[in-house]
Scaffold this active site. Structure first.
Site, PDB file in Angstrom:
ATOM      1  CG  HIS A 180      -9.657   5.201  -5.725  1.00 46.96           C
ATOM      2  ND1 HIS A 180     -10.764   4.230  -5.756  1.00 46.96           N
ATOM      3  CD2 HIS A 180      -9.883   6.451  -4.706  1.00 46.96           C
ATOM      4  CE1 HIS A 180     -11.403   5.246  -5.382  1.00 46.96           C
ATOM      5  NE2 HIS A 180     -11.351   6.078  -5.544  1.00 46.96           N
TER       6      HIS A 180
ATOM      7  CB  CYS B 169     -15.516   0.407 -10.922  1.00 46.78           C
ATOM      8  SG  CYS B 169     -15.924  -0.631  -9.273  1.00 46.78           S
TER       9      CYS B 169
ATOM     10  CD  GLU C  68     -12.521   9.213  -3.640  1.00 45.57           C
ATOM     11  OE1 GLU C  68     -13.016  10.841  -3.703  1.00 45.57           O
ATOM     12  OE2 GLU C  68     -12.548   8.585  -3.845  1.00 45.57           O
TER      13      GLU C  68
ATOM     14  CB  CYS D  41      -8.396  -1.073  -5.527  1.00 45.15           C
ATOM     15  SG  CYS D  41      -9.480   0.471  -5.225  1.00 45.15           S
TER      16      CYS D  41
ATOM     17  CG  ASP E  89     -15.021   4.275 -10.260  1.00 45.86           C
ATOM     18  OD1 ASP E  89     -14.609   2.593 -10.137  1.00 45.86           O
ATOM     19  OD2 ASP E  89     -14.196   5.173  -9.906  1.00 45.86           O
ATOM     20  CB  SER E  90     -17.948   3.140  -7.795  1.00 55.42           C
ATOM     21  OG  SER E  90     -16.555   3.371  -7.648  1.00 55.42           O
TER      22      SER E  90
END
Ligand code: DGL
Length: 265
Positions: free
Chosen positions: A188, A75, A154, A186, A12-13
């Site tokens: 997140h 991702c 985050e 996404c 993932d990023s």
């Protein structure tokens, strides 16, 4: 030659893909997983398809050096823009998150209105609407880029009034009364599930592709006789920059302390 005893590579990023790793580990606890978070180059969601493809190939090459038997592109942005290139270049099973996400939404009904919430890069790629079309979907697909949600996750603002305010500002751009299913496109966004639930109410479906992807990975490994025979697998964490164990995402998803080894590419 791919071996059942080899690990599965997941990239993932950054750390959002740990939501996907959670699903994979829950379904396939006997497998070894090597997770790579490309923290140094995060975010992918605002970058061009060319750059995301270049970074994704680098991530894949780095994991291939660990002799992996399958690759999961956790991702959404990388799955949306780089998956065809990765599949063309590499000869091992490669699974992305878009198609499983589409199938999770389809399980809610074949003729409904789905809102795909994702990064700007994923929305621009049209990978989700194309995925629905390829599955013969009869309903309507709307898309909403929500770039502010990644930094909120985050920061660990999983359920705060500000997160709800941001969500409501984004949702004001779409006809929410018409939406039946919210597809979290996404990595997140599953972390913000409760905030989204507070905004859209209890009647609407909210889905993401993690569990479906885990099921499809299990099927793929079974088909190729690549399932591990171990009793319990291991989790290895790699990243392209240092990561503090105090980060809220880590504490929420992996309460047992985990250590990332920094690698460069
Ligand atoms: N991992 C990305 C995704 O799922 C979100 C974070 C980023 O923009 O890199 O699209």
């Amino acid at each position: 030659m791919l071996s059942p005893s080899s690990a599965i590579g997941v990239f993932d990023s950054g750390l959002g893909g740990l939501t996907v790793l959670k699903s994979l580990n829950a379904r396939l606890p006997q497998e070894d997983f090597i997770y790579l978070g490309d923290i140094a180059r995060l975010p992918y969601g605002t970058k061009s398809p060319e750059v995301v493809t270049k970074y994704s190939l680098k991530c894949a090459e780095t994991l291939l050096k660990q002799n992996i038997k399958a690759l999961v592109v956790a991702c959404n942005t990388a799955s949306a823009v780089a998956l065809p290139n990765l599949k063309k270049t590499l000869s091992l099973p490669i699974l992305g998150v878009i198609e499983p996400g589409v199938r999770s939404a389809l399980a809610e009904g074949q003729d409904q209105t789905v809102l795909v919430m994702a990064t700007t890069g994923t929305v621009k790629s049209n990978a989700y609407p194309t995925g629905f079309q390829n599955q013969g979907f009869k309903g309507k697909v709307l898309q909403l880029a929500c770039p502010l949600l990644v930094p909120l996750a985050e920061e660990g603002w999983f359920e705060t009034p500000i997160t709800e305010q941001v969500l409501n500002s984004y949702l004001a751009k779409v006809p929410i009364d018409l939406i039946d299913t919210y597809l979290l496109g996404c990595t997140h966004y599953p972390l913000l599930l409760q905030s989204l639930r507070n905004c859209v109410g209890t009647q609407k479906a909210i889905v993401h592709g993690g569990d479906q992807l885990a099921l499809e990975l299990q099927e793929e490994l079974t088909k190729r006789n690549l399932l591990s025979n171990k009793k319990k697998g291991s989790l290895t964490f790699l990243s392209t920059d240092q990561i503090s164990a105090e980060l809220p995402i880590l504490q929420k998803l992996f309460p047992q302390p985990i250590t990332f080894s920094v690698i460069d590419f």
